[in-house]
Scaffold this motif. Structure first.
Motif, PDB file in Angstrom:
ATOM      1  N   TRP A 121      51.960  32.763  25.349  1.00 30.32           N
ATOM      2  CA  TRP A 121      52.789  33.159  24.227  1.00 30.32           C
ATOM      3  C   TRP A 121      52.245  34.548  23.720  1.00 30.32           C
ATOM      4  N   THR A 122      53.342  35.048  22.933  1.00 30.32           N
ATOM      5  CA  THR A 122      53.081  36.369  22.251  1.00 30.32           C
ATOM      6  C   THR A 122      53.649  36.351  20.892  1.00 30.32           C
ATOM      7  N   LYS A 123      52.948  36.676  19.720  1.00 32.07           N
ATOM      8  CA  LYS A 123      53.572  36.971  18.399  1.00 32.07           C
ATOM      9  C   LYS A 123      53.375  38.425  17.954  1.00 32.07           C
ATOM     10  N   ILE A 124      54.350  39.040  17.424  1.00 32.90           N
ATOM     11  CA  ILE A 124      54.348  40.421  16.979  1.00 32.90           C
ATOM     12  C   ILE A 124      54.700  40.380  15.707  1.00 32.90           C
ATOM     13  N   ALA A 125      53.875  41.043  14.729  1.00 33.85           N
ATOM     14  CA  ALA A 125      54.119  41.179  13.106  1.00 33.85           C
ATOM     15  C   ALA A 125      53.639  42.526  12.887  1.00 33.85           C
ATOM     16  N   GLY A 126      54.694  43.275  12.209  1.00 32.83           N
ATOM     17  CA  GLY A 126      54.058  44.606  11.838  1.00 32.83           C
ATOM     18  C   GLY A 126      53.540  45.366  12.884  1.00 32.83           C
ATOM     19  N   ASP A 127      52.378  45.909  12.892  1.00 32.66           N
ATOM     20  CA  ASP A 127      51.714  46.848  13.850  1.00 32.66           C
ATOM     21  C   ASP A 127      50.934  45.958  14.694  1.00 32.66           C
ATOM     22  N   THR A 128      50.787  44.816  14.721  1.00 33.32           N
ATOM     23  CA  THR A 128      49.860  43.796  15.662  1.00 33.32           C
ATOM     24  C   THR A 128      50.574  42.779  16.356  1.00 33.32           C
ATOM     25  N   ALA A 129      50.052  42.544  17.472  1.00 36.93           N
ATOM     26  CA  ALA A 129      50.444  41.536  18.442  1.00 36.93           C
ATOM     27  C   ALA A 129      49.037  40.736  18.650  1.00 36.93           C
ATOM     28  N   VAL A 130      49.563  39.103  18.873  1.00 36.50           N
ATOM     29  CA  VAL A 130      48.460  38.374  19.245  1.00 36.50           C
ATOM     30  C   VAL A 130      49.153  37.516  20.220  1.00 36.50           C
ATOM     31  N   PHE A 131      48.438  37.610  21.531  1.00 44.66           N
ATOM     32  CA  PHE A 131      48.905  36.936  22.648  1.00 44.66           C
ATOM     33  C   PHE A 131      47.678  36.173  23.450  1.00 44.66           C
ATOM     34  N   GLU A 132      48.241  34.771  23.916  1.00 44.68           N
ATOM     35  CA  GLU A 132      47.262  34.099  24.644  1.00 44.68           C
ATOM     36  C   GLU A 132      47.782  34.393  26.218  1.00 44.68           C
ATOM     37  N   PHE A 133      46.937  34.506  27.128  1.00 44.42           N
ATOM     38  CA  PHE A 133      47.039  34.577  28.608  1.00 44.42           C
ATOM     39  C   PHE A 133      45.905  33.969  29.292  1.00 44.42           C
ATOM     40  N   THR A 134      46.206  33.686  30.661  1.00 49.58           N
ATOM     41  CA  THR A 134      45.338  33.168  31.518  1.00 49.58           C
ATOM     42  C   THR A 134      45.137  34.160  32.334  1.00 49.58           C
ATOM     43  N   LEU A 135      43.849  34.499  32.565  1.00 48.78           N
ATOM     44  CA  LEU A 135      43.523  35.317  33.790  1.00 48.78           C
ATOM     45  C   LEU A 135      42.655  34.897  34.806  1.00 48.78           C
ATOM     46  N   VAL A 136      42.973  34.735  36.004  1.00 45.75           N
ATOM     47  CA  VAL A 136      42.260  34.215  37.107  1.00 45.75           C
ATOM     48  C   VAL A 136      41.775  35.271  37.827  1.00 45.75           C
ATOM     49  N   THR A 137      40.438  35.621  38.211  1.00 43.10           N
ATOM     50  CA  THR A 137      39.921  36.604  38.802  1.00 43.10           C
ATOM     51  C   THR A 137      38.832  36.242  39.822  1.00 43.10           C
ATOM     52  N   GLY A 138      38.684  36.948  40.943  1.00 47.44           N
ATOM     53  CA  GLY A 138      37.290  36.640  41.631  1.00 47.44           C
ATOM     54  C   GLY A 138      37.877  37.065  43.158  1.00 47.44           C
ATOM     55  N   THR A 139      36.848  36.589  43.947  1.00 41.95           N
ATOM     56  CA  THR A 139      36.971  36.862  45.535  1.00 41.95           C
ATOM     57  C   THR A 139      37.528  35.533  46.301  1.00 41.95           C
ATOM     58  N   ASP A 140      37.970  35.702  47.392  1.00 48.23           N
ATOM     59  CA  ASP A 140      38.192  34.397  48.321  1.00 48.23           C
ATOM     60  C   ASP A 140      37.271  33.287  48.205  1.00 48.23           C
ATOM     61  N   ASP A 141      35.870  33.661  47.972  1.00 48.78           N
ATOM     62  CA  ASP A 141      34.865  32.759  47.991  1.00 48.78           C
ATOM     63  C   ASP A 141      34.788  32.094  46.379  1.00 48.78           C
ATOM     64  N   ALA A 142      34.779  33.013  45.398  1.00 46.94           N
ATOM     65  CA  ALA A 142      34.471  32.346  44.037  1.00 46.94           C
ATOM     66  C   ALA A 142      35.728  33.007  43.053  1.00 46.94           C
ATOM     67  N   LYS A 143      36.534  32.112  42.394  1.00 50.77           N
ATOM     68  CA  LYS A 143      37.203  32.545  41.571  1.00 50.77           C
ATOM     69  C   LYS A 143      37.087  31.938  40.154  1.00 50.77           C
ATOM     70  N   PHE A 144      37.410  32.510  39.092  1.00 47.86           N
ATOM     71  CA  PHE A 144      37.033  32.250  37.698  1.00 47.86           C
ATOM     72  C   PHE A 144      38.186  32.342  37.052  1.00 47.86           C
ATOM     73  N   THR A 145      38.504  31.599  35.950  1.00 49.31           N
ATOM     74  CA  THR A 145      39.578  31.496  35.098  1.00 49.31           C
ATOM     75  C   THR A 145      39.158  31.482  33.528  1.00 49.31           C
ATOM     76  N   ILE A 146      39.944  32.257  32.645  1.00 51.88           N
ATOM     77  CA  ILE A 146      39.757  32.187  31.372  1.00 51.88           C
ATOM     78  C   ILE A 146      41.051  32.400  30.759  1.00 51.88           C
ATOM     79  N   THR A 147      41.036  31.834  29.235  1.00 52.78           N
ATOM     80  CA  THR A 147      42.322  31.986  28.648  1.00 52.78           C
ATOM     81  C   THR A 147      41.892  32.465  27.205  1.00 52.78           C
ATOM     82  N   PRO A 148      41.966  33.784  27.238  1.00 52.45           N
ATOM     83  CA  PRO A 148      41.401  34.417  25.851  1.00 52.45           C
ATOM     84  C   PRO A 148      42.894  34.601  24.950  1.00 52.45           C
ATOM     85  N   VAL A 149      42.715  34.826  23.586  1.00 58.06           N
ATOM     86  CA  VAL A 149      43.657  35.168  22.854  1.00 58.06           C
ATOM     87  C   VAL A 149      43.455  36.661  22.280  1.00 58.06           C
TER      88      VAL A 149
END
Length: 130
Positions: free
Chosen positions: A76-104
Motif C-alpha cells: 500500500w501507499t499513502k501520499i499527503a502533501g510532500d510525503t509518501a508512506v508505503f509498505e513493501f516486501t523485498l525478497v533478496t538473495g542468491t539461489d542458495d539463500a533468500k531473505f525477506t523483509i517488509t519495511p515501511v
C-alpha cells in the motif's frame, strides 16, 4: 501551494515511488540514487547512521541491486502533501539463500518530485530467511 500544484506534486511522488520499486526489482544503484535530490538523507533502518552523499546511496543500494535475486512488491501507499508512506516486501538473495523483509518507508519530496529524506521503519528481527 495551490490545489493544482498539490495534484502535480502528488503525481510526481506517485511516479517516484513506482520508479523506486521498479529500480529495486531491476534497476541499478545509480538509478535509485537518481531519485534523490542533492543533499538527501537516508536512514535505513531508523536509528542507523544517516547516508548523506550520492556515493553512500550508491554503495547502500548496490548491496540490493548486486543480488542475483530481488523482488519488491508494494502492499500500500499513502501520499499527503510532500510525503509518501508505503509498505513493501523485498525478497533478496542468491539461489542458495533468500531473505525477506517488509519495511515501511517514509519519503519526503521536494517540488520536483525528488526524495529529500527517506526513513525506513523495520528492525533486524524483521529480516527472515526463506
Amino acid at each position: 501551494m495551490t490545489a493544482d500544484q498539490q495534484v502535480d506534486l502528488s503525481e510526481k511522488i506517485s511516479t517516484a515511488v513506482t520508479a523506486y520499486i521498479t529500480a529495486l526489482n531491476s534497476g541499478t544503484a545509480e538509478e535509485i540514487a537518481d531519485l534523490y535530490a542533492d543533499g538527501a538523507t537516508v536512514e535505513d533502518p531508523i536509528g542507523a547512521p544517516l547516508r548523506t552523499t550520492r556515493d553512500e546511496l550508491v554503495e547502500f543500494y548496490g548491496i540490493i541491486t548486486g543480488m542475483p535475486h530481488r523482488e519488491a512488491t508494494v502492499a500500500w501507499t499513502k501520499i499527503a502533501g510532500d510525503t509518501a508512506v508505503f509498505e513493501f516486501t523485498l525478497v533478496t538473495g542468491t539461489d542458495d539463500a533468500k531473505f525477506t523483509i517488509t519495511p515501511v518507508d517514509i519519503m519526503v519530496f521536494d517540488e520536483n518530485g525528488k526524495v529529500t529524506s527517506m526513513r525506513a521503519v523495520w528492525n533486524p528481527s524483521d529480516l527472515e530467511q526463506i
